[in-house]
Design a protein around this motif. Structure first.
Motif, mmCIF file in Angstrom:
data_model
loop_
_atom_site.group_PDB
_atom_site.id
_atom_site.type_symbol
_atom_site.label_atom_id
_atom_site.label_comp_id
_atom_site.label_asym_id
_atom_site.label_seq_id
_atom_site.Cartn_x
_atom_site.Cartn_y
_atom_site.Cartn_z
ATOM 1 N N GLY A 1 0.821 -1.206 0.000
ATOM 2 C CA GLY A 1 0.000 0.000 0.000
ATOM 3 C C GLY A 1 0.850 1.249 0.000
ATOM 4 N N TRP A 2 1.886 1.269 0.817
ATOM 5 C CA TRP A 2 2.782 2.428 0.873
ATOM 6 C C TRP A 2 3.512 2.596 -0.456
ATOM 7 C CZ3 TRP A 2 8.214 2.146 0.649
ATOM 8 C CH2 TRP A 2 8.862 3.361 0.841
ATOM 9 N N SER B 1 0.978 3.554 -3.309
ATOM 10 C CA SER B 1 0.473 4.919 -3.167
ATOM 11 C C SER B 1 1.537 5.921 -3.599
ATOM 12 C CB SER B 1 0.030 5.191 -1.731
ATOM 13 O OG SER B 1 1.138 5.169 -0.852
ATOM 14 N N ILE C 1 1.496 5.896 -7.460
ATOM 15 C CA ILE C 1 0.316 6.589 -7.981
ATOM 16 C C ILE C 1 0.450 8.087 -7.780
ATOM 17 C CG2 ILE C 1 -2.170 6.918 -7.627
ATOM 18 C CD1 ILE C 1 -2.280 3.894 -6.990
ATOM 19 N N ARG C 2 0.920 8.498 -6.623
ATOM 20 C CA ARG C 2 1.123 9.925 -6.352
ATOM 21 C C ARG C 2 2.102 10.525 -7.355
ATOM 22 N NH1 ARG C 2 3.128 9.478 -1.591
ATOM 23 N NH2 ARG C 2 1.141 8.982 -0.642
#
Length: 82
Positions: A65-66, A69, A72-73
């Protein structure tokens, strides 16, 4: 009454595999394992094994997840700059 033809055997929709059978076997295996643990009295080792498996799954969930993310960021920032 309109003339409706039935599809031939070669035109009939084919099954999408045996996913339902595999899922039923998996559930049966889990139920069997749970009943075996309950009747053998080995609840503490089963709880430890379950905790380890859950911990590894939670660790992967947090790390992926980290990582995802961040990717994606970065992609959103790159698209906004263009």
């Amino acid at each position: 009454m309109p003339n409706v033809e039935k599809p031939s055997a070669s035109e009939a929709p084919k099954g999408k595999g045996c996913l339902a059978v595999v899922m039923a076997l998996g559930l049966a295996l889990l139920v069997f394992a749970a009943l075996f643990v309950l009747t053998s009295g080995a609840i503490a080792p089963a709880a430890v094994a379950g905790g380890i498996i859950f911990g590894v799954a939670a660790f992967h969930y947090v790390v992926w997840g980290w990582w995802l993310s961040g990717i994606i960021r970065q992609q959103v920032e790159d698209e906004e700059q263009q």
